[in-house]
Every structure is written in structure tokens, then in C-alpha cells.
Motif scaffolding. Structure first.
Motif, PDB file in Angstrom:
ATOM      1  N   GLY A  36       7.719 -16.783  -1.951  1.00  0.00           N
ATOM      2  CA  GLY A  36       7.017 -17.570  -0.929  1.00  0.00           C
ATOM      3  C   GLY A  36       5.673 -16.946  -0.609  1.00  0.00           C
ATOM      4  N   ASN A  37       5.540 -16.457   0.623  1.00  0.00           N
ATOM      5  CA  ASN A  37       4.285 -15.805   0.995  1.00  0.00           C
ATOM      6  C   ASN A  37       4.478 -14.299   1.195  1.00  0.00           C
ATOM      7  N   LYS A  38       5.481 -13.723   0.524  1.00  0.00           N
ATOM      8  CA  LYS A  38       5.748 -12.288   0.640  1.00  0.00           C
ATOM      9  C   LYS A  38       5.680 -11.656  -0.743  1.00  0.00           C
ATOM     10  N   VAL A  39       4.984 -10.528  -0.843  1.00  0.00           N
ATOM     11  CA  VAL A  39       4.889  -9.791  -2.097  1.00  0.00           C
ATOM     12  C   VAL A  39       5.390  -8.363  -1.863  1.00  0.00           C
ATOM     13  N   CYS A  40       6.226  -7.878  -2.784  1.00  0.00           N
ATOM     14  CA  CYS A  40       6.756  -6.514  -2.696  1.00  0.00           C
ATOM     15  C   CYS A  40       6.490  -5.793  -4.010  1.00  0.00           C
ATOM     16  N   VAL A  41       6.044  -4.554  -3.917  1.00  0.00           N
ATOM     17  CA  VAL A  41       5.801  -3.717  -5.090  1.00  0.00           C
ATOM     18  C   VAL A  41       6.369  -2.334  -4.827  1.00  0.00           C
ATOM     19  N   ASP A  42       6.934  -1.734  -5.866  1.00  0.00           N
ATOM     20  CA  ASP A  42       7.473  -0.381  -5.768  1.00  0.00           C
ATOM     21  C   ASP A  42       6.452   0.554  -6.407  1.00  0.00           C
ATOM     22  N   ILE A  43       5.570   1.108  -5.588  1.00  0.00           N
ATOM     23  CA  ILE A  43       4.439   1.898  -6.056  1.00  0.00           C
ATOM     24  C   ILE A  43       4.863   3.352  -6.249  1.00  0.00           C
ATOM     25  N   PRO A  44       4.592   3.928  -7.442  1.00  0.00           N
ATOM     26  CA  PRO A  44       4.939   5.332  -7.657  1.00  0.00           C
ATOM     27  C   PRO A  44       4.340   6.217  -6.562  1.00  0.00           C
ATOM     28  N   ILE A  45       5.074   7.185  -6.111  1.00  0.00           N
ATOM     29  CA  ILE A  45       4.718   8.139  -5.055  1.00  0.00           C
ATOM     30  C   ILE A  45       4.737   7.485  -3.675  1.00  0.00           C
ATOM     31  N   LEU A  46       4.166   6.283  -3.539  1.00  0.00           N
ATOM     32  CA  LEU A  46       4.050   5.631  -2.226  1.00  0.00           C
ATOM     33  C   LEU A  46       5.299   4.851  -1.835  1.00  0.00           C
ATOM     34  N   GLY A  47       6.170   4.538  -2.818  1.00  0.00           N
ATOM     35  CA  GLY A  47       7.419   3.846  -2.524  1.00  0.00           C
ATOM     36  C   GLY A  47       7.281   2.336  -2.461  1.00  0.00           C
ATOM     37  N   ASN A  48       8.337   1.678  -1.980  1.00  0.00           N
ATOM     38  CA  ASN A  48       8.372   0.224  -1.896  1.00  0.00           C
ATOM     39  C   ASN A  48       7.515  -0.254  -0.726  1.00  0.00           C
ATOM     40  N   GLN A  49       6.614  -1.177  -1.009  1.00  0.00           N
ATOM     41  CA  GLN A  49       5.722  -1.737   0.010  1.00  0.00           C
ATOM     42  C   GLN A  49       5.826  -3.255  -0.056  1.00  0.00           C
ATOM     43  N   CYS A  50       5.961  -3.895   1.098  1.00  0.00           N
ATOM     44  CA  CYS A  50       6.006  -5.360   1.169  1.00  0.00           C
ATOM     45  C   CYS A  50       4.904  -5.856   2.090  1.00  0.00           C
ATOM     46  N   PHE A  51       4.318  -6.993   1.731  1.00  0.00           N
ATOM     47  CA  PHE A  51       3.227  -7.577   2.508  1.00  0.00           C
ATOM     48  C   PHE A  51       3.483  -9.052   2.704  1.00  0.00           C
ATOM     49  N   THR A  52       3.185  -9.561   3.894  1.00  0.00           N
ATOM     50  CA  THR A  52       3.252 -10.983   4.161  1.00  0.00           C
ATOM     51  C   THR A  52       1.852 -11.534   3.983  1.00  0.00           C
ATOM     52  N   LEU A  53       1.711 -12.501   3.085  1.00  0.00           N
ATOM     53  CA  LEU A  53       0.411 -13.079   2.785  1.00  0.00           C
ATOM     54  C   LEU A  53       0.112 -14.216   3.758  1.00  0.00           C
ATOM     55  N   PRO A  54      -1.163 -14.518   3.986  1.00  0.00           N
ATOM     56  CA  PRO A  54      -1.524 -15.554   4.954  1.00  0.00           C
ATOM     57  C   PRO A  54      -1.179 -16.976   4.509  1.00  0.00           C
ATOM     58  N   HIS A  55      -0.824 -17.174   3.243  1.00  0.00           N
ATOM     59  CA  HIS A  55      -0.489 -18.507   2.738  1.00  0.00           C
ATOM     60  C   HIS A  55       0.515 -18.385   1.604  1.00  0.00           C
ATOM     61  N   SER A  56       1.153 -19.496   1.248  1.00  0.00           N
ATOM     62  CA  SER A  56       2.105 -19.482   0.142  1.00  0.00           C
ATOM     63  C   SER A  56       1.368 -19.278  -1.175  1.00  0.00           C
ATOM     64  N   ILE A  57       2.047 -18.656  -2.113  1.00  0.00           N
ATOM     65  CA  ILE A  57       1.470 -18.367  -3.413  1.00  0.00           C
ATOM     66  C   ILE A  57       2.027 -19.374  -4.416  1.00  0.00           C
ATOM     67  N   PRO A  58       1.175 -19.942  -5.280  1.00  0.00           N
ATOM     68  CA  PRO A  58       1.666 -20.937  -6.237  1.00  0.00           C
ATOM     69  C   PRO A  58       2.620 -20.334  -7.269  1.00  0.00           C
ATOM     70  N   ILE A  59       3.484 -21.169  -7.817  1.00  0.00           N
ATOM     71  CA  ILE A  59       4.405 -20.745  -8.875  1.00  0.00           C
ATOM     72  C   ILE A  59       3.581 -20.269 -10.065  1.00  0.00           C
ATOM     73  N   GLY A  60       3.992 -19.186 -10.662  1.00  0.00           N
ATOM     74  CA  GLY A  60       3.286 -18.638 -11.812  1.00  0.00           C
ATOM     75  C   GLY A  60       2.317 -17.529 -11.457  1.00  0.00           C
ATOM     76  N   ALA A  61       2.115 -17.290 -10.163  1.00  0.00           N
ATOM     77  CA  ALA A  61       1.225 -16.198  -9.746  1.00  0.00           C
ATOM     78  C   ALA A  61       1.891 -14.861 -10.053  1.00  0.00           C
ATOM     79  N   THR A  62       1.090 -13.842 -10.243  1.00  0.00           N
ATOM     80  CA  THR A  62       1.610 -12.500 -10.526  1.00  0.00           C
ATOM     81  C   THR A  62       1.089 -11.509  -9.502  1.00  0.00           C
ATOM     82  N   ALA A  63       1.894 -10.497  -9.243  1.00  0.00           N
ATOM     83  CA  ALA A  63       1.497  -9.417  -8.345  1.00  0.00           C
ATOM     84  C   ALA A  63       1.455  -8.132  -9.156  1.00  0.00           C
ATOM     85  N   GLN A  64       0.439  -7.311  -8.908  1.00  0.00           N
ATOM     86  CA  GLN A  64       0.299  -6.043  -9.611  1.00  0.00           C
ATOM     87  C   GLN A  64      -0.233  -5.002  -8.631  1.00  0.00           C
TER      88      GLN A  64
END
Length: 95
Positions: A36-64
Motif C-alpha cells: 500500500g503506502n508503506k515501505v520496509c527495508v532491512d538495511i545492513p547495520i541499521l536494521g529493519n526500517q519502515c516508512f509510511t509514504l504520503p500516497h499509495s504506490i502503484p503496482i510494480g513499483a520497487t523499493a531499494q
């Protein structure tokens, strides 16, 4: 035979290292999860981080997320893209 002379610094990138002016800066890039409008990444050293985005993300989008810093990561940049266009990005720590 004369070889060409390099007049400007060369910037080379890969998923794991970045070389600028002969300085090696290890960088690790990982993909994240989008729901939906939430992205989570498991960043080396920094650990798991989640962010709520201001809008929904279209299908097929990628997070890096890519770490930045010298041999010890000092931060990371999280980017969400769709069709090669950056929709959202955030820097954590110092990049």
C-alpha cells in the motif's frame, strides 16, 4: 602508440562498491517490501526500517535501500521507483 589521457575523474558504480577519485566506498543495496503506502527495508547495520509514504504506490513499483559512508556505513538512502521514475526517497543518517 599514444594512449588517451584521462582529464576528469571517472565514477564507476555497482551494487556493492562505488569508486570516486580512487577512494573505495563499500555500498550495499537491497530491495524492500511495499504494501500500500508503506515501505520496509532491512538495511545492513541499521536494521529493519519502515516508512509510511504520503500516497499509495502503484503496482510494480520497487523499493531499494543503499548504504553510504566509508568502510562503516553512516547512513542509507531509501528510494521507491516505478517505471524508472523516482516517486519517493529518504536519507537516513549521513550520506
Amino acid at each position: 602508440m599514444n594512449l588517451p589521457i584521462q582529464s576528469k575523474p571517472v565514477r564507476r558504480q555497482s551494487n556493492f562498491t562505488e569508486v570516486i577519485n580512487d577512494e573505495v566506498n563499500p555500498s550495499v543495496c537491497i530491495t524492500g517490501d511495499i504494501n500500500g503506502n508503506k515501505v520496509c527495508v532491512d538495511i545492513p547495520i541499521l536494521g529493519n526500517q519502515c516508512f509510511t509514504l504520503p500516497h499509495s504506490i502503484p503496482i510494480g513499483a520497487t523499493a531499494q535501500a543503499c548504504t553510504c559512508g566509508s568502510f562503516i556505513p553512516t547512513g542509507a538512502k531509501v528510494t521507491v521507483k516505478a517505471a524508472g521514475v523516482t516517486l519517493w526517497s529518504k536519507t537516513i543518517g549521513s550520506c
